[in-house]
Design an enzyme around this catalytic site. Structure first.
Site, PDB file in Angstrom:
ATOM      1  N   LYS A  29      28.555  14.986  43.085  1.00 11.07           N
ATOM      2  CA  LYS A  29      29.344  16.206  42.818  1.00 11.07           C
ATOM      3  C   LYS A  29      28.469  17.444  43.000  1.00 11.07           C
ATOM      4  CE  LYS A  29      29.437  17.639  38.727  1.00 11.07           C
ATOM      5  NZ  LYS A  29      28.807  18.635  37.850  1.00 11.07           N
ATOM      6  N   LYS A  42      21.368  26.129  39.033  1.00 12.58           N
ATOM      7  CA  LYS A  42      21.560  24.707  38.712  1.00 12.58           C
ATOM      8  C   LYS A  42      21.563  23.869  39.996  1.00 12.58           C
ATOM      9  CE  LYS A  42      22.725  20.931  36.476  1.00 12.58           C
ATOM     10  NZ  LYS A  42      21.844  20.200  35.586  1.00 12.58           N
TER      11      LYS A  42
HETATM   12  P1  NAD Z   1      31.654  13.942  30.560  1.00 11.21           P
HETATM   13  O1  NAD Z   1      32.520  13.377  31.630  1.00 11.21           O
HETATM   14  O2  NAD Z   1      30.955  13.022  29.615  1.00 11.21           O
HETATM   15  O3  NAD Z   1      32.508  14.973  29.652  1.00 11.21           O
HETATM   16  C1  NAD Z   1      33.511  15.807  30.124  1.00 11.21           C
HETATM   17  C2  NAD Z   1      34.581  15.960  29.032  1.00 11.21           C
HETATM   18  O4  NAD Z   1      35.558  16.896  29.479  1.00 11.21           O
HETATM   19  C3  NAD Z   1      35.309  14.647  28.717  1.00 11.21           C
HETATM   20  O5  NAD Z   1      35.266  14.411  27.318  1.00 11.21           O
HETATM   21  C4  NAD Z   1      36.741  14.909  29.226  1.00 11.21           C
HETATM   22  O6  NAD Z   1      37.722  14.241  28.463  1.00 11.21           O
HETATM   23  C5  NAD Z   1      36.842  16.410  29.071  1.00 11.21           C
HETATM   24  N1  NAD Z   1      37.855  17.065  29.924  1.00 11.21           N
HETATM   25  C6  NAD Z   1      38.076  16.899  31.252  1.00 11.21           C
HETATM   26  N2  NAD Z   1      39.057  17.739  31.668  1.00 11.21           N
HETATM   27  C7  NAD Z   1      39.446  18.454  30.578  1.00 11.21           C
HETATM   28  C8  NAD Z   1      40.421  19.477  30.359  1.00 11.21           C
HETATM   29  N3  NAD Z   1      41.169  19.959  31.366  1.00 11.21           N
HETATM   30  N4  NAD Z   1      40.554  19.994  29.118  1.00 11.21           N
HETATM   31  C9  NAD Z   1      39.788  19.518  28.082  1.00 11.21           C
HETATM   32  N5  NAD Z   1      38.864  18.552  28.228  1.00 11.21           N
HETATM   33  C10 NAD Z   1      38.691  18.026  29.456  1.00 11.21           C
HETATM   34  O7  NAD Z   1      30.608  14.894  31.302  1.00 11.21           O
HETATM   35  P2  NAD Z   1      29.175  15.397  30.754  1.00 11.21           P
HETATM   36  O8  NAD Z   1      28.128  14.406  31.133  1.00 11.21           O
HETATM   37  O9  NAD Z   1      29.319  15.866  29.348  1.00 11.21           O
HETATM   38  O10 NAD Z   1      28.945  16.641  31.741  1.00 11.21           O
HETATM   39  C11 NAD Z   1      29.606  17.894  31.564  1.00 11.21           C
HETATM   40  C12 NAD Z   1      28.992  18.867  32.565  1.00 11.21           C
HETATM   41  O11 NAD Z   1      27.581  19.001  32.302  1.00 11.21           O
HETATM   42  C13 NAD Z   1      29.107  18.395  34.030  1.00 11.21           C
HETATM   43  O12 NAD Z   1      29.359  19.503  34.849  1.00 11.21           O
HETATM   44  C14 NAD Z   1      27.736  17.785  34.315  1.00 11.21           C
HETATM   45  O13 NAD Z   1      27.384  17.829  35.696  1.00 11.21           O
HETATM   46  C15 NAD Z   1      26.837  18.685  33.482  1.00 11.21           C
HETATM   47  N6  NAD Z   1      25.562  18.081  33.069  1.00 11.21           N
HETATM   48  C16 NAD Z   1      25.511  16.788  32.665  1.00 11.21           C
HETATM   49  C17 NAD Z   1      24.275  16.237  32.305  1.00 11.21           C
HETATM   50  C18 NAD Z   1      24.164  14.790  31.873  1.00 11.21           C
HETATM   51  O14 NAD Z   1      23.033  14.269  31.827  1.00 11.21           O
HETATM   52  N7  NAD Z   1      25.251  14.103  31.548  1.00 11.21           N
HETATM   53  C19 NAD Z   1      23.107  17.014  32.358  1.00 11.21           C
HETATM   54  C20 NAD Z   1      23.208  18.348  32.726  1.00 11.21           C
HETATM   55  C21 NAD Z   1      24.439  18.874  33.087  1.00 11.21           C
END
Ligand code: NAD
Length: 298
Positions: A238, A170
């Site tokens: 990040k 990744k």
């Molecule tokens: P986001 O911030 O929208 O979602 C994260 C969720 O985790 C939130 O709902 C938050 O409330 C919850 N959370 C945080 N700490 C927690 C805990 N201790 N216990 C339970 N819930 C908790 O993030 P996202 O965009 O969904 O991304 C998630 C992962 O996927 C990240 O690592 C990101 O880099 C990766 N990612 C994101 C994308 C994108 O386009 N958004 C694409 C590929 C990969």
């Protein structure tokens, strides 16, 4: 198969909904109650903690922002390891540091819990469509046990090596994407300054060697000045931080990544952290005092 799902953000929520649609029994947890409501309305059971989301399930999936969040949800009091029984497979689909994946897997192993790291590429649209690209690390037998489940969220799932290999892959992905957007921004700024419409440049070169998925997805955003995220600059910072830390740990030189990181930090300082990473062009626009837009959209 019974599945616990922790983290229902931009990515986790549509991924969980796809598993429900595919017939899996889901127990879900997020510290934010809002997306939990939505996923429970689609048929999931609500858990009051990460440990409760793990209890009684063969598989537990985490989709959280970064390494500290995954460590907290898995290792802390009330975390996955409190509820999981030996033989459970934890699939961490968050993008985190590979060294953190290894630490978490070691703690899991002490309790007989198996772990795969399986981050994704494709963003929200592909999370909704269930067509993500999944890159995994861990034992082949564990990967094979959950392969069908992974393909309910992704169009492909590739085992890249031991635990941590998914996140290393990744990071490679994120380096390539950041540098592609920076190269595109630099090139389209040159075109604009030299008096050639960036739209013509895009149309002329997209079928040649410089064409790419990144160019096709991000050049139209730049030319229309639409920087609504997709993937935020803050999240890319990040990922590049994790790439640089990993590079330092294994002795891999990452000079271009370090430069891209400085560009992203500058954009964050200018208040652009919540914009899509295609806003890298704004760094060049500031340097050249120009706006890179298609001629008919100026
Ligand atoms: P986001 O911030 O929208 O979602 C994260 C969720 O985790 C939130 O709902 C938050 O409330 C919850 N959370 C945080 N700490 C927690 C805990 N201790 N216990 C339970 N819930 C908790 O993030 P996202 O965009 O969904 O991304 C998630 C992962 O996927 C990240 O690592 C990101 O880099 C990766 N990612 C994101 C994308 C994108 O386009 N958004 C694409 C590929 C990969």
């Amino acid at each position: 198969m019974k599945v616990g799902f922790i983290g229902l953000g931009i990515m986790g929520k549509p991924m969980a909904l796809n598993l429900i649609r595919a017939g899996y029994t889901l127990t879900v947890y997020d510290i934010n109650p809002e997306p939990v409501e939505a996923v429970c309305a689609a048929g999931a059971r609500r858990a009051a903690s990460a440990s409760e989301a793990a209890r009684g399930n063969q598989v537990v999936i985490t989709m959280l922002p970064n390494s500290p969040h995954v460590k907290a949800a898995v290792l802390d009091e009330g975390g996955v390891l409190e509820g999981a029984t030996p033989g459970t497979i934890l699939i961490d689909m968050s993008s985190i540091a590979p060294l953190a994946s290894k630490e978490i897997a070691e703690a899991c192993a002490k309790k007989g819990v198996r772990m795969l790291d399986a981050p994704v590429s494709g963003g929200e649209p592909k999370a909704i469509d269930g067509t993500l690209s999944i890159m995994a690390g861990g034992a082949r037998e564990d990967f094979e046990r959950v392969y069908d489940l992974l393909l309910k969220m992704g169009a492909s799932a590739v085992l890249c090596g031991d635990v941590g290999a998914g996140n290393t892959t990744k990071l490679a992905n994120q380096i390539i994407v950041a540098l592609n957007i920076a190269a595109m921004s630099e090139a389209l700024t040159l075109g604009t300054m030299a008096g050639v419409d960036p739209e013509s440049i895009f149309r002329a070169i997209r079928g040649g060697l410089a064409g790419s998925t990144v160019l096709d997805a991000k050049a139209p955003m730049v030319m229309s000045g639409n920087f609504k995220p997709g993937f935020k600059i803050d999240l890319h910072i990040k990922d590049l931080n994790n790439a640089l830390d990993t590079g330092h740990a294994v002795g891999a030189p990452l000079p271009l990544t370090a430069y891209a990181m400085e560009i992203l930090e500058r954009l964050r300082a200018d208040g652009h952290g919540q914009l899509d990473h295609s806003a890298i062009v704004k760094y060049y626009e500031k340097l050249a005092d120009v706006e890179v837009r298609a001629a008919d959209r100026k």
